[in-house]
Structures are given as C-alpha cells and as structure tokens.
Design a protein around this motif. Structure first.
Motif, PDB file in Angstrom:
ATOM      1  N   VAL A   1       0.840  -1.203   0.000  1.00 34.09           N
ATOM      2  CA  VAL A   1       0.000   0.000   0.000  1.00 34.09           C
ATOM      3  C   VAL A   1       0.876   1.254   0.000  1.00 34.09           C
ATOM      4  O   VAL A   1       0.618   2.214  -0.728  1.00 34.09           O
ATOM      5  CB  VAL A   1      -0.939  -0.007   1.221  1.00 34.09           C
ATOM      6  CG1 VAL A   1      -1.710   1.311   1.304  1.00 34.09           C
ATOM      7  CG2 VAL A   1      -1.912  -1.173   1.147  1.00 34.09           C
TER       8      VAL A   1
ATOM      9  N   VAL B   1      -5.666   2.732   5.433  1.00 34.56           N
ATOM     10  CA  VAL B   1      -6.158   1.444   4.932  1.00 34.56           C
ATOM     11  C   VAL B   1      -6.286   0.425   6.061  1.00 34.56           C
ATOM     12  O   VAL B   1      -7.259  -0.332   6.135  1.00 34.56           O
ATOM     13  CB  VAL B   1      -5.231   0.909   3.822  1.00 34.56           C
ATOM     14  CG1 VAL B   1      -5.550  -0.548   3.505  1.00 34.56           C
ATOM     15  CG2 VAL B   1      -5.372   1.749   2.560  1.00 34.56           C
TER      16      VAL B   1
ATOM     17  N   PHE C   1      -2.740  -3.851  -4.415  1.00 36.94           N
ATOM     18  CA  PHE C   1      -1.961  -2.629  -4.500  1.00 36.94           C
ATOM     19  C   PHE C   1      -0.661  -2.835  -5.281  1.00 36.94           C
ATOM     20  O   PHE C   1      -0.188  -1.903  -5.945  1.00 36.94           O
ATOM     21  CB  PHE C   1      -1.685  -2.075  -3.105  1.00 36.94           C
ATOM     22  CG  PHE C   1      -2.825  -1.257  -2.555  1.00 36.94           C
ATOM     23  CD1 PHE C   1      -2.918   0.092  -2.832  1.00 36.94           C
ATOM     24  CD2 PHE C   1      -3.809  -1.847  -1.784  1.00 36.94           C
ATOM     25  CE1 PHE C   1      -3.962   0.846  -2.337  1.00 36.94           C
ATOM     26  CE2 PHE C   1      -4.863  -1.107  -1.291  1.00 36.94           C
ATOM     27  CZ  PHE C   1      -4.957   0.247  -1.563  1.00 36.94           C
TER      28      PHE C   1
END
Length: 248
Positions: free
Chosen positions: A86, A107, A154
């Motif tokens: 991420v 997140v 991601f």
C-alpha cells in the motif's frame, strides 16, 4: 491462543468459525490438488485457496504446524507485505512519502475511526463491531484472505501505474498476472478490479483516445480464462450440494 495445545489430546476452542475453517482447507491441500471440500469427501473445492497453498508451502519448508502458520505466522508476514505494498503504490501515486504513509495507515486503521471511542472507553472487544457494526478492517487482522488480497491488489495497481507511464510489456504482464492471482486469493476483490478495468478501459478510450487499459483488461481476461473454465468443469454436474445460512 486459538487451537493452542493445553495438554495431550486437548486444545483451546477458536473464538470464531473461520479459525477452524481455514486449517481444514489447508489440510485438504495436503491430501489432493486441487483440494477436496473438507466435509464432503470426493467433492472438488470451488473456493479460493491461494492463502492455504502458501501455508502448506511454508509447512513443507519449515516443519511448523498448520495452526501456527495459518493463525499466527503467515498472517504476520502478509500484514507486513500488504502494508509495504500500500505504501509503495500510494507514495508513487501521490509523489510523497508522507502521504504514502498516511494512506497505508488509513487502509489498515482508518475505516470508521471507531478506535477513537474504543480508546476513550477502554473497549477490549472488536471496536469496529462494537460501535458502528462495519467490521471490514477487522478482516485484515484475522484469518480472512482479504489481507493478502489487499497486498496483491496494490502491487497490481503499482505495476499498472508503471505500465501506463512506461508502456513496458514487463509491467503489462506483471499487472495482469497479479490481478489474475486475486482469483485464487479473494474472488470478490478480483471481480471488483476486473470490472473496474473494463469500465476504466472504455473511459480511457473515450476521454484520452488511448487503448493501454484495453491491453491490460484483455490480457487479464485471457489469463483468467483457464481458472474460470476449471470452475465451470467442476460444476458441470449441477449444484447438488447446497449450504444455507439461517436466518440470513
């Protein structure tokens, strides 16, 4: 302490059914590949099992138990890899290390910010379940396959961004390969990203008159076809086994 041994022939009971389901799926992979349904012998398992395959690989390499790997060690590894994934995407996308760290934090800890009343009230249970009843972040700290799926998603977006900037075939293949990998890790996440690729490809063509996203979507569809065909063949006899959840 889920499934921890206390004395000979006894172990602690898991706090949630998932802690029993996922070890059963991992053990099924040790007997056959593709695996059979744990409670229906001879029936193919039509469920994503990429996470459990990873556990079995580590079990063969380290001689550790399935329970320790699946409930404790492998989730820790997935958590670290997903946070880094991420961060790398967000840092490249926003061109800022600080904002990349902020995105990674949101997140994994943002959600509905239920940890604020949790901290203030000294809540010992699952905060997102206790206050606002939206336990999505909870899945990232449990045995749910959403955790490695976030990492794969991601990384795939990171490769997709690089492909759109550099037009390299290597980035094209990597992005498609990672999106296809989601099918065997978290099917719903794979469906979401593939639908977004299709919609994005059309929008990208209409607005910018470019076809790069069509190449990604097409290659992803081609690589996904064998997995979809396999599920179709396994189900060609019809759904003669039905599981229902009551009262939902």
């Amino acid at each position: 302490p889920n499934l921890a041994c206390r004395r000979p022939s006894t172990a602690t009971a898991p706090a949630a059914p998932d802690a029993s389901l996922h070890p059963a799926l991992a053990h099924a992979l040790t007997h056959s590949f593709p695996p059979q349904a744990p409670i229906f012998a001879g029936r193919p398992l039509n469920y994503h099992y990429g996470t459990h395959l990873t556990v079995d690989m580590f079990e063969s390499a380290t001689c550790l138990t399935t329970q320790d790997l699946l409930l404790r060690l492998v989730p820790t590894l997935f958590l670290v890899l997903s946070i880094v994934s991420v961060y790398c995407f967000a840092r490249a996308w926003l061109n800022s290390g600080y904002f990349g760290a902020l995105v990674a934090f949101l997140v994994f800890f943002g959600e509905d910010f239920s940890f604020f009343p949790g901290l203030l009230l000294g809540e010992k249970g699952d905060w997102s379940v206790r206050f606002f009843n939206v336990p999505t972040v909870l899945s990232l700290f449990f045995t749910n396959a959403m955790l490695p799926a976030v990492g794969l998603l991601f990384v795939g977006l990171f490769c997709l961004r690089n492909y759109l900037r550099e037009r390299s075939r290597s980035w094209l293949f990597l992005s498609a390969f990672l999106f296809v990998g989601l099918v065997e890790v978290k099917l719903f996440t794979a469906v979401h990203i593939m639908c977004c690729l299709g919609i994005g490809a059309i929008a990208y063509l209409l607005i910018f008159r470019k076809t790069e996203l069509f190449k990604v979507a097409a290659l992803t569809a081609i690589l996904t076809a064998p997995l979809v065909l396999s599920v179709f063949l396994h189900n060609r006899s019809g759904a003669d086994l039905i599981t229902t959840f009551s009262p939902w």
